[in-house]
Design an enzyme around this catalytic site. Sequence first.
Site, short mmCIF file in Angstrom:
data_model
loop_
_atom_site.label_atom_id
_atom_site.label_comp_id
_atom_site.label_asym_id
_atom_site.label_seq_id
_atom_site.Cartn_x
_atom_site.Cartn_y
_atom_site.Cartn_z
N ILE A 11 49.21 23.16 38.83
CA ILE A 11 48.22 23.91 38.19
C ILE A 11 47.25 24.67 39.02
O ILE A 11 46.54 23.77 39.72
CB ILE A 11 47.72 23.51 36.88
CG1 ILE A 11 46.77 24.60 36.18
CG2 ILE A 11 46.79 22.34 37.35
CD1 ILE A 11 46.56 24.01 34.61
N ILE A 40 46.82 20.13 41.98
CA ILE A 40 46.06 21.14 41.89
C ILE A 40 46.16 21.99 42.89
O ILE A 40 46.17 21.59 44.11
CB ILE A 40 44.45 20.69 41.85
CG1 ILE A 40 44.21 19.54 40.71
CG2 ILE A 40 43.54 21.80 41.80
CD1 ILE A 40 44.40 19.98 39.35
N LYS A 41 46.35 23.39 42.60
CA LYS A 41 46.89 24.26 43.56
C LYS A 41 45.56 25.19 43.88
O LYS A 41 44.79 25.52 43.14
CB LYS A 41 47.79 25.25 42.98
CG LYS A 41 49.29 24.97 42.70
CD LYS A 41 50.20 26.23 42.39
CE LYS A 41 50.80 26.95 43.53
NZ LYS A 41 51.68 27.84 43.02
N ILE A 42 45.44 25.02 45.34
CA ILE A 42 44.37 25.80 46.07
C ILE A 42 44.82 26.65 47.15
O ILE A 42 45.70 26.25 47.95
CB ILE A 42 43.18 24.73 46.57
CG1 ILE A 42 42.70 23.85 45.57
CG2 ILE A 42 42.15 25.15 47.44
CD1 ILE A 42 41.95 22.70 46.16
#
EC number: 2.2.1.2
Length: 367
Positions: A106, A137-139
């Site tokens: 996400i 967690i997408k960064i």
Amino acid sequence: MTEATQRTSDAGVSIWLDDLDRNRITSGNLKELIDTKNVVGVTTNPSIFQKALAQVGPYDEQLKELGKINVEDAVRELTTTDVRDACDIFSDIAKKTDYVDGRVSIEVDPRLAHDTENTEKQGELLWNMVNRPNALIKIPATLEGLPAITATLAKGISVNVTLIFSLERYEQVMDAYIAGMVQAAENGHDLSRMASVASFFVSRVDNAVDKLLEENGSDEAKALEGKAAVANARLAYKLWQDKFDSDPRWPALEAKGAKRQRPLWASTGTKNPAYSDCKYVDELIAPEIVNTMPEKTLNALADHGVGKPSIEGTYEESQAVMDKLAELNINIKDVTDELEADGVAKFIASWDSVLADTQAGIDRVNA
């Protein structure tokens, strides 16, 4: 399992689906793809949620429960619910693979792509809201995203680094990962339960470079069409091998249970109809790779993919492609810089649509 997806998996590629919505979860379709096409993970992005939340119906029940909620909070509730439910579907795979696969991503709000502090804060918020050990967690791999990647990992949070286009940036991403894992170890986190992938975008490179080659019009340029993206990705794989084989920080981390940050091929749907619809899968197969693909590409792979190793032994050829591009005055750094900026802009536009569609849903169910 289909023969082609099984061959691809046996060659060391983790097949992830680049799509998610509530119908896919509740209908059993996601479980079916796990059972029949070797799917072992999922990625999402703002464009995917734009399509999902634009649907009238699937999210109405939850919107009614939420009531007249702030639209930003509503989007977080809706998207983290989908990701949490998908994580549960992949829970057995996560456990069986020691949390290497079975991951569901996400992404932080793309409007924060150049805001280190708030990217870090929202990454932790999303992680806590999903509350599943197999989430990612997408960064984005912007310059401002790099320290946020390190800081997020330092908290024991698993990360998918997205929007990587250049070899230079990829090396910075791997440094940010290792630095984060060093800090995670110092902070007492269990490194064996953490994972990370680095999403290296593929087909968009060909889209951009091929246009420049067409403008050139020479026979030399024509011969290079459709080769830049695969060459770039293959060199990224070599860079990955070299980095984790040589970085002096890595052996101590590995001894504590840390796993290498795997390369993930993103943007693997073929845009040019002149190219194979499995091009960005079949030409990029090697051990410890993740390939996240839209369902159209997954179906093509299942139907007629080759599924055989295709990266090892190609590094000289790949470098020659990049050298020839330079001789034609095509500056790959300029191309990848523009692609990064364009990628952020497209995701922001998708996010604006997500907010608008969700607000419309809130208004509709509360009318």
